[in-house]
Write a protein that holds these residues in place. Sequence first.
Motif, PDB file in Angstrom:
ATOM      1  N   ILE A  46       0.842  -1.200   0.000  1.00  0.00           N
ATOM      2  CA  ILE A  46       0.000   0.000   0.000  1.00  0.00           C
ATOM      3  C   ILE A  46       0.877   1.250   0.000  1.00  0.00           C
ATOM      4  O   ILE A  46       0.626   2.204  -0.741  1.00  0.00           O
ATOM      5  N   LYS A  47       1.921   1.250   0.808  1.00  0.00           N
ATOM      6  CA  LYS A  47       2.843   2.396   0.839  1.00  0.00           C
ATOM      7  C   LYS A  47       3.529   2.593  -0.507  1.00  0.00           C
ATOM      8  O   LYS A  47       3.647   3.723  -0.992  1.00  0.00           O
ATOM      9  N   LYS A  48       3.973   1.501  -1.119  1.00  0.00           N
ATOM     10  CA  LYS A  48       4.624   1.606  -2.432  1.00  0.00           C
ATOM     11  C   LYS A  48       3.658   2.161  -3.476  1.00  0.00           C
ATOM     12  O   LYS A  48       4.004   3.053  -4.247  1.00  0.00           O
ATOM     13  N   GLY A  49       2.457   1.622  -3.506  1.00  0.00           N
ATOM     14  CA  GLY A  49       1.455   2.105  -4.460  1.00  0.00           C
ATOM     15  C   GLY A  49       1.050   3.541  -4.188  1.00  0.00           C
ATOM     16  O   GLY A  49       0.809   4.318  -5.114  1.00  0.00           O
ATOM     17  N   SER A  50       1.008   3.893  -2.928  1.00  0.00           N
ATOM     18  CA  SER A  50       0.674   5.263  -2.558  1.00  0.00           C
ATOM     19  C   SER A  50       1.740   6.241  -3.051  1.00  0.00           C
ATOM     20  O   SER A  50       1.418   7.318  -3.563  1.00  0.00           O
ATOM     21  N   ARG A  51       2.996   5.856  -2.910  1.00  0.00           N
ATOM     22  CA  ARG A  51       4.084   6.724  -3.389  1.00  0.00           C
ATOM     23  C   ARG A  51       4.031   6.913  -4.903  1.00  0.00           C
ATOM     24  O   ARG A  51       4.504   7.920  -5.429  1.00  0.00           O
ATOM     25  N   LEU A  52       3.413   5.969  -5.604  1.00  0.00           N
ATOM     26  CA  LEU A  52       3.236   6.092  -7.058  1.00  0.00           C
ATOM     27  C   LEU A  52       1.983   6.890  -7.417  1.00  0.00           C
ATOM     28  O   LEU A  52       1.733   7.160  -8.584  1.00  0.00           O
ATOM     29  N   GLY A  53       1.182   7.242  -6.402  1.00  0.00           N
ATOM     30  CA  GLY A  53      -0.003   8.061  -6.628  1.00  0.00           C
ATOM     31  C   GLY A  53      -1.307   7.302  -6.718  1.00  0.00           C
ATOM     32  O   GLY A  53      -2.357   7.909  -6.919  1.00  0.00           O
ATOM     33  N   PHE A  54      -1.299   5.984  -6.548  1.00  0.00           N
ATOM     34  CA  PHE A  54      -2.516   5.206  -6.724  1.00  0.00           C
ATOM     35  C   PHE A  54      -3.572   5.492  -5.655  1.00  0.00           C
ATOM     36  O   PHE A  54      -4.759   5.445  -5.944  1.00  0.00           O
ATOM     37  N   ARG A  55      -3.171   5.786  -4.445  1.00  0.00           N
ATOM     38  CA  ARG A  55      -4.134   6.014  -3.359  1.00  0.00           C
ATOM     39  C   ARG A  55      -4.826   7.369  -3.504  1.00  0.00           C
ATOM     40  O   ARG A  55      -6.003   7.515  -3.202  1.00  0.00           O
ATOM     41  N   THR A  56      -4.129   8.360  -3.997  1.00  0.00           N
ATOM     42  CA  THR A  56      -4.636   9.735  -4.015  1.00  0.00           C
ATOM     43  C   THR A  56      -4.983  10.243  -5.411  1.00  0.00           C
ATOM     44  O   THR A  56      -5.184  11.434  -5.602  1.00  0.00           O
ATOM     45  N   MET A  57      -5.077   9.368  -6.389  1.00  0.00           N
ATOM     46  CA  MET A  57      -5.250   9.816  -7.767  1.00  0.00           C
ATOM     47  C   MET A  57      -6.575  10.514  -8.039  1.00  0.00           C
ATOM     48  O   MET A  57      -6.674  11.309  -8.964  1.00  0.00           O
ATOM     49  N   ALA A  58      -7.619  10.290  -7.226  1.00  0.00           N
ATOM     50  CA  ALA A  58      -8.913  10.923  -7.455  1.00  0.00           C
ATOM     51  C   ALA A  58      -9.049  12.285  -6.767  1.00  0.00           C
ATOM     52  O   ALA A  58      -9.996  13.012  -7.016  1.00  0.00           O
ATOM     53  N   VAL A  59      -8.106  12.634  -5.907  1.00  0.00           N
ATOM     54  CA  VAL A  59      -8.168  13.930  -5.233  1.00  0.00           C
ATOM     55  C   VAL A  59      -7.854  15.014  -6.266  1.00  0.00           C
ATOM     56  O   VAL A  59      -6.885  14.898  -7.013  1.00  0.00           O
ATOM     57  N   PRO A  60      -8.664  16.074  -6.309  1.00  0.00           N
ATOM     58  CA  PRO A  60      -8.401  17.146  -7.275  1.00  0.00           C
ATOM     59  C   PRO A  60      -7.009  17.767  -7.097  1.00  0.00           C
ATOM     60  O   PRO A  60      -6.480  17.821  -5.982  1.00  0.00           O
ATOM     61  N   LYS A  61      -6.460  18.238  -8.202  1.00  0.00           N
ATOM     62  CA  LYS A  61      -5.128  18.841  -8.173  1.00  0.00           C
ATOM     63  C   LYS A  61      -5.050  20.017  -7.217  1.00  0.00           C
ATOM     64  O   LYS A  61      -4.038  20.211  -6.548  1.00  0.00           O
TER      65      LYS A  61
END
Length: 162
Positions: A46-61
């Motif tokens: 989860i941490k690795k994927g999060s660092r790639l942006g997968f966890r937060t990709m839907a949050v607006p810029k």
Amino acid sequence: MDFSLNEDQRAWQMKARKFALEEIRPISLARDAILDPREAFDWEIIKKGSRLGFRTMAVPKEWGGHGTDFVTQALVMAELARADSAISKTFSQCWKWSHLISAVCTDEQKERFLKPFLADDTFLLGKGISEPNAGSDNRCRLRTIPERASGSGRNAKATSGS
């Protein structure tokens, strides 16, 4: 009508495919064999994927996320699920709720939830429903009323009836 993926969508898809093949797939079957759910959940992936942006990709810029569209999210979800559907679901639940928070919450609520979510690779979003008839059909009309509660904290027990 052109249904081709744009450059950004293709980039997210390829990043998810690479992550799924190189990081998730090699550990997936071994994780499934672990019986204790507290041990089976892999925070490192989860941490690795999060660092790639997968966890937060839907949050607006404008709030510090990636602001991806629904097509991109579906592409990423499909690529991750090819390796492990549970890990894909862990990330996609975050998208659902971060999108909802971004769309309907006040700025104060966004500040309260999105800022810590963006700052912590282990901050996951989801929901828990324990009412009868409320599992995946969460649009149902809940008709239960707690009648009695005993105990406190983790030992509290409530009974309900309609």
